[in-house]
Design a protein around this motif. Structure first.
Motif, PDB file in Angstrom:
ATOM      1  N   VAL A   1       0.866  -1.153   0.222  1.00  0.00           N
ATOM      2  CA  VAL A   1       0.039  -0.133   0.079  1.00  0.00           C
ATOM      3  C   VAL A   1       0.884   1.279  -0.066  1.00  0.00           C
ATOM      4  N   GLY A   2       0.321   2.460  -0.052  1.00  0.00           N
ATOM      5  CA  GLY A   2       0.948   3.691   0.008  1.00  0.00           C
ATOM      6  C   GLY A   2       1.162   3.967   1.402  1.00  0.00           C
ATOM      7  N   ALA A   3       2.067   4.914   1.594  1.00  0.00           N
ATOM      8  CA  ALA A   3       2.540   5.213   2.865  1.00  0.00           C
ATOM      9  C   ALA A   3       1.368   5.775   3.761  1.00  0.00           C
ATOM     10  N   SER A   4       0.300   6.479   2.971  1.00  0.00           N
ATOM     11  CA  SER A   4      -0.871   6.989   3.820  1.00  0.00           C
ATOM     12  C   SER A   4      -1.702   6.159   4.333  1.00  0.00           C
ATOM     13  N   GLU A   5      -1.759   4.871   3.755  1.00  0.00           N
ATOM     14  CA  GLU A   5      -2.614   3.817   4.018  1.00  0.00           C
ATOM     15  C   GLU A   5      -2.031   2.748   4.991  1.00  0.00           C
ATOM     16  N   ALA A   6      -0.634   3.000   5.389  1.00  0.00           N
ATOM     17  CA  ALA A   6       0.042   1.939   6.115  1.00  0.00           C
ATOM     18  C   ALA A   6      -0.439   1.726   7.485  1.00  0.00           C
ATOM     19  N   GLY A   7      -0.901   2.639   8.105  1.00  0.00           N
ATOM     20  CA  GLY A   7      -1.228   2.586   9.554  1.00  0.00           C
ATOM     21  C   GLY A   7      -0.095   2.621  10.460  1.00  0.00           C
ATOM     22  N   PHE A   8       1.202   2.979  10.023  1.00  0.00           N
ATOM     23  CA  PHE A   8       2.210   3.111  10.835  1.00  0.00           C
ATOM     24  C   PHE A   8       3.383   4.115  10.169  1.00  0.00           C
ATOM     25  N   ASP A   9       4.120   4.790  11.010  1.00  0.00           N
ATOM     26  CA  ASP A   9       4.910   5.908  10.511  1.00  0.00           C
ATOM     27  C   ASP A   9       6.163   5.345   9.440  1.00  0.00           C
ATOM     28  N   VAL A  10       5.988   5.412   8.421  1.00  0.00           N
ATOM     29  CA  VAL A  10       6.756   4.742   7.358  1.00  0.00           C
ATOM     30  C   VAL A  10       8.382   5.464   7.546  1.00  0.00           C
ATOM     31  N   GLU A  11       8.117   6.812   7.645  1.00  0.00           N
ATOM     32  CA  GLU A  11       9.409   7.748   7.561  1.00  0.00           C
ATOM     33  C   GLU A  11      10.293   7.271   8.914  1.00  0.00           C
ATOM     34  N   THR A  12       9.559   7.246   9.932  1.00  0.00           N
ATOM     35  CA  THR A  12      10.492   6.779  11.242  1.00  0.00           C
ATOM     36  C   THR A  12      11.123   5.366  11.200  1.00  0.00           C
ATOM     37  N   ALA A  13      10.108   4.453  10.789  1.00  0.00           N
ATOM     38  CA  ALA A  13      10.621   3.117  10.592  1.00  0.00           C
ATOM     39  C   ALA A  13      11.810   3.039   9.640  1.00  0.00           C
ATOM     40  N   LEU A  14      12.008   3.970   8.696  1.00  0.00           N
ATOM     41  CA  LEU A  14      13.117   3.966   7.795  1.00  0.00           C
ATOM     42  C   LEU A  14      14.254   4.592   8.362  1.00  0.00           C
ATOM     43  N   ALA A  15      13.802   5.715   9.200  1.00  0.00           N
ATOM     44  CA  ALA A  15      15.058   6.451   9.942  1.00  0.00           C
ATOM     45  C   ALA A  15      15.594   5.589  11.040  1.00  0.00           C
ATOM     46  N   ASP A  16      14.862   4.675  11.810  1.00  0.00           N
ATOM     47  CA  ASP A  16      15.342   3.873  12.735  1.00  0.00           C
ATOM     48  C   ASP A  16      16.306   2.751  12.155  1.00  0.00           C
ATOM     49  N   ALA A  17      16.097   2.526  10.946  1.00  0.00           N
ATOM     50  CA  ALA A  17      16.593   1.086  10.453  1.00  0.00           C
ATOM     51  C   ALA A  17      18.141   1.424  10.118  1.00  0.00           C
ATOM     52  N   GLU A  18      18.980   0.455  10.270  1.00  0.00           N
ATOM     53  CA  GLU A  18      20.463   0.302  10.145  1.00  0.00           C
ATOM     54  C   GLU A  18      20.491  -0.560   8.981  1.00  0.00           C
ATOM     55  N   ILE A  19      20.711   0.021   7.737  1.00  0.00           N
ATOM     56  CA  ILE A  19      20.858  -0.931   6.567  1.00  0.00           C
ATOM     57  C   ILE A  19      22.167  -1.679   6.479  1.00  0.00           C
ATOM     58  N   ASN A  20      22.097  -2.882   6.193  1.00  0.00           N
ATOM     59  CA  ASN A  20      23.442  -3.381   6.016  1.00  0.00           C
ATOM     60  C   ASN A  20      23.924  -3.432   4.445  1.00  0.00           C
ATOM     61  N   GLU A  21      24.715  -2.584   4.305  1.00  0.00           N
ATOM     62  CA  GLU A  21      25.219  -2.307   3.069  1.00  0.00           C
ATOM     63  C   GLU A  21      25.938  -3.516   2.429  1.00  0.00           C
ATOM     64  N   ARG A  22      26.431  -4.351   3.049  1.00  0.00           N
ATOM     65  CA  ARG A  22      27.085  -5.423   2.419  1.00  0.00           C
ATOM     66  C   ARG A  22      26.259  -6.587   1.844  1.00  0.00           C
ATOM     67  N   VAL A  23      24.892  -6.478   2.187  1.00  0.00           N
ATOM     68  CA  VAL A  23      23.859  -7.445   1.624  1.00  0.00           C
ATOM     69  C   VAL A  23      23.304  -6.931   0.290  1.00  0.00           C
ATOM     70  N   GLU A  24      23.398  -7.686  -0.541  1.00  0.00           N
ATOM     71  CA  GLU A  24      22.512  -7.479  -1.740  1.00  0.00           C
ATOM     72  C   GLU A  24      21.326  -7.740  -1.672  1.00  0.00           C
ATOM     73  N   PRO A  25      20.412  -6.752  -1.854  1.00  0.00           N
ATOM     74  CA  PRO A  25      19.095  -6.705  -1.650  1.00  0.00           C
ATOM     75  C   PRO A  25      18.340  -7.583  -2.595  1.00  0.00           C
ATOM     76  N   GLY A  26      18.586  -7.694  -3.847  1.00  0.00           N
ATOM     77  CA  GLY A  26      17.776  -8.468  -4.597  1.00  0.00           C
ATOM     78  C   GLY A  26      17.093  -7.379  -5.629  1.00  0.00           C
ATOM     79  N   PRO A  27      16.293  -7.735  -6.399  1.00  0.00           N
ATOM     80  CA  PRO A  27      15.521  -9.119  -6.329  1.00  0.00           C
ATOM     81  C   PRO A  27      16.461 -10.217  -7.077  1.00  0.00           C
ATOM     82  N   PHE A  28      16.083 -11.619  -6.540  1.00  0.00           N
ATOM     83  CA  PHE A  28      16.833 -12.845  -6.869  1.00  0.00           C
ATOM     84  C   PHE A  28      15.786 -13.607  -7.661  1.00  0.00           C
ATOM     85  N   GLU A  29      16.385 -14.248  -8.584  1.00  0.00           N
ATOM     86  CA  GLU A  29      15.337 -15.164  -9.039  1.00  0.00           C
ATOM     87  C   GLU A  29      15.345 -16.579  -8.627  1.00  0.00           C
ATOM     88  N   LEU A  30      14.163 -16.966  -8.329  1.00  0.00           N
ATOM     89  CA  LEU A  30      13.843 -18.341  -8.079  1.00  0.00           C
ATOM     90  C   LEU A  30      14.232 -19.508  -8.840  1.00  0.00           C
TER      91      LEU A  30
END
Length: 460
Positions: free
Chosen positions: A122-151
């Motif tokens: 859904v869009g951020a306005s429909e999420a029911g949680f604060d998307v900006e805060t969730a991303l701000a609090d996250a610590e992204i592991n830059e060493r991990v390739e995010p994908g997408p990967f093919e099954l």
């Protein structure tokens, strides 16, 4: 919403929604319990894929309709240390690579819990949680390739004569050299036509043709020069046979030999050398989508199933087994078809506390070596269709094939408390499936031998 059990307490997992924002996908996950005591997830969500054992690294988001998967990136939440009880839920926000435009629902693979289906995007306005805060609090592991990967899918003949791997662009069939030829010979055996029928069935899925590569391989016995010549002669013999068995007029065929230069696995045992003696047939169709209109992307199987080597019972009811000498029961209620994949969650429960053999739910070593999967994971959940075994899906990342199962060692069992093991398979194309754990031994421990039949396939 998924119901499961963790550490002796009931566990309800509410998944979603997911939101694409800031170049990432943020997912809301809420865990609750009716236990008055504090519950800690520990290594449950890590799935054995890191050394931290308190991460969400085992959680994957999937778009099974397109056959794509994404790894989790957020290292900020100390999952294993965060306790919750009946009075308060645990809310987590795993972060993944950004889903492409147009994806309105996903599937979420959760180790020790199951697979959540139809999770809305859904869009951020429909999420029911604060998307900006969730991303701000996250610590992204830059060493991990995010994908997408093919099954990827891997289907093996029950007698070991061949295996078939499919990805989005091509199909690769590896045919055992020991079945096709006598030792040091390029003359096809009496069994060759029957084994090559697997290749013919794949060719017939693509009437428009494409490119066809036929490559011979040997082990490291004898000289480089001898092995190179033998591999070339064997590849040519297979090419000639396929020309008689199938119409190759729309296929641009290339025949070559690699000798011992490209072993599938290290040439350090008789069993590995046998895997390396093979002829590899690579089909790259002009129109990969033709398979869906000419018989589907699943392997075509015929013949009777191999006889079971252990207990047999219907999947929904489960079947009695022994784990470490203790009576137990294993079951699989159903699987769900989404796109060209099946998802399901195997349950295992023991009557008494028992220390679980480390490789209890694994494949035997000879099949593990095809992908170099870890020997302590739950890769033993094969689907059996006729004489073909459908291994769990995997994806290739950081030089490794990562199977779509729980990556942790099978935990010790507590009396009466079920453990749950989700898995993703290629679609067999059937209305009910058979789960078959082959048994045998690994380098670590004995492996469970059991067969579950009549497992219904639900449409996702």
């Amino acid at each position: 919403m998924l119901d499961s059990v963790w550490d002796g307490a009931s566990l309800t997992t509410r998944v979603g929604p997911a939101v694409v924002a800031g170049g990432y996908t943020v997912l809301r996950m809420a865990f609750s319990t009716d236990s008055k005591s504090v519950v800690r997830l520990g290594y449950a969500l890590d799935g054995g894929w890191t050394t931290a054992m308190v991460s969400m690294a085992g959680v994957r988001i999937m778009s099974l309709a397109t056959g794509m998967i994404y790894r989790e990136l957020n290292t900020a939440t100390p999952v294993g240390l965060s306790g919750f009880s009946k009075d308060e839920d645990l809310i987590l926000f795993p972060v993944f690579g950004a889903l492409p435009d147009g994806v309105d629902s996903i599937e979420v693979f959760i180790p020790s819990v199951g697979v959540a289906l139809g999770v809305p995007v859904v869009g951020a306005s429909e999420a029911g949680f604060d998307v900006e805060t969730a991303l701000a609090d996250a610590e992204i592991n830059e060493r991990v390739e995010p994908g997408p990967f093919e099954l990827n899918s891997l289907v093996v003949a029950a007698d070991g004569s061949s295996d078939t791997e499919k990805d989005e662009a091509s199909t690769t069939v590896n045919v055992s050299g020991d079945v096709l030829f006598a030792t040091d010979s390029a003359d096809l055996s009496n069994e060759a036509d029957g084994v090559l029928s697997t290749v013919v069935q794949q060719l017939e899925l693509y009437p428009s043709g494409g490119t066809l590569g036929i490559v011979g391989h040997t082990d490291d016995v004898n000289t480089d020069e001898y092995n190179q010549g033998l591999s070339e002669r064997r590849a040519q013999a297979v090419s000639d046979a396929l020309g008689e068995l199938a119409d190759l007029s729309n296929w641009e065929t290339a025949v070559s030999g690699k000798g011992e230069s490209e072993p599938r696995v290290p040439n350090d045992s008789d069993e590995n050398r046998q895997l390396n003696r093979r002829v590899e047939i690579i089909l790259t169709p002009t129109d990969p989508g033709e398979a869906s209109t000419t018989g589907g992307g699943a392997a075509v199987s015929s013949g009777d199933m191999p006889e079971p080597e252990g207990p047999v019972g219907r999947g929904p009811e489960g079947v009695g087994i022994e784990v470490g000498g203790v009576p137990a029961r294993i079951s699989l209620d159903s699987v769900t078809r989404i796109g060209e994949h099946l998802v399901g969650t195997v349950a295992l429960v023991a009557e008494q506390d028992v220390r679980t053999p480390i490789s209890l739910l694994s494949l035997p070593d000879d099949l593990l070596y095809l992908r170099m999967w870890y020997s302590f994971t739950t890769t033993g959940f094969t689907l059996l269709k006729g004489k073909e075994r459908y291994l769990v899906n995997d994806f290739h990342n950081a030089g490794k094939y990562r199977p779509m199962v729980d990556g942790q060692m099978v935990p010790n069992l507590t009396a009466g408390t079920p453990r749950f093991f989700p898995a993703v398979w290629p679609d067999t194309g059937e209305q009910s499936v058979v789960l078959d754990l082959i048994g045998g031994k690994s380098v670590h421990s004995e492996i469970l031998t059991v067969r579950l039949t009549d497992i219904p396939v639900m449409e996702g």
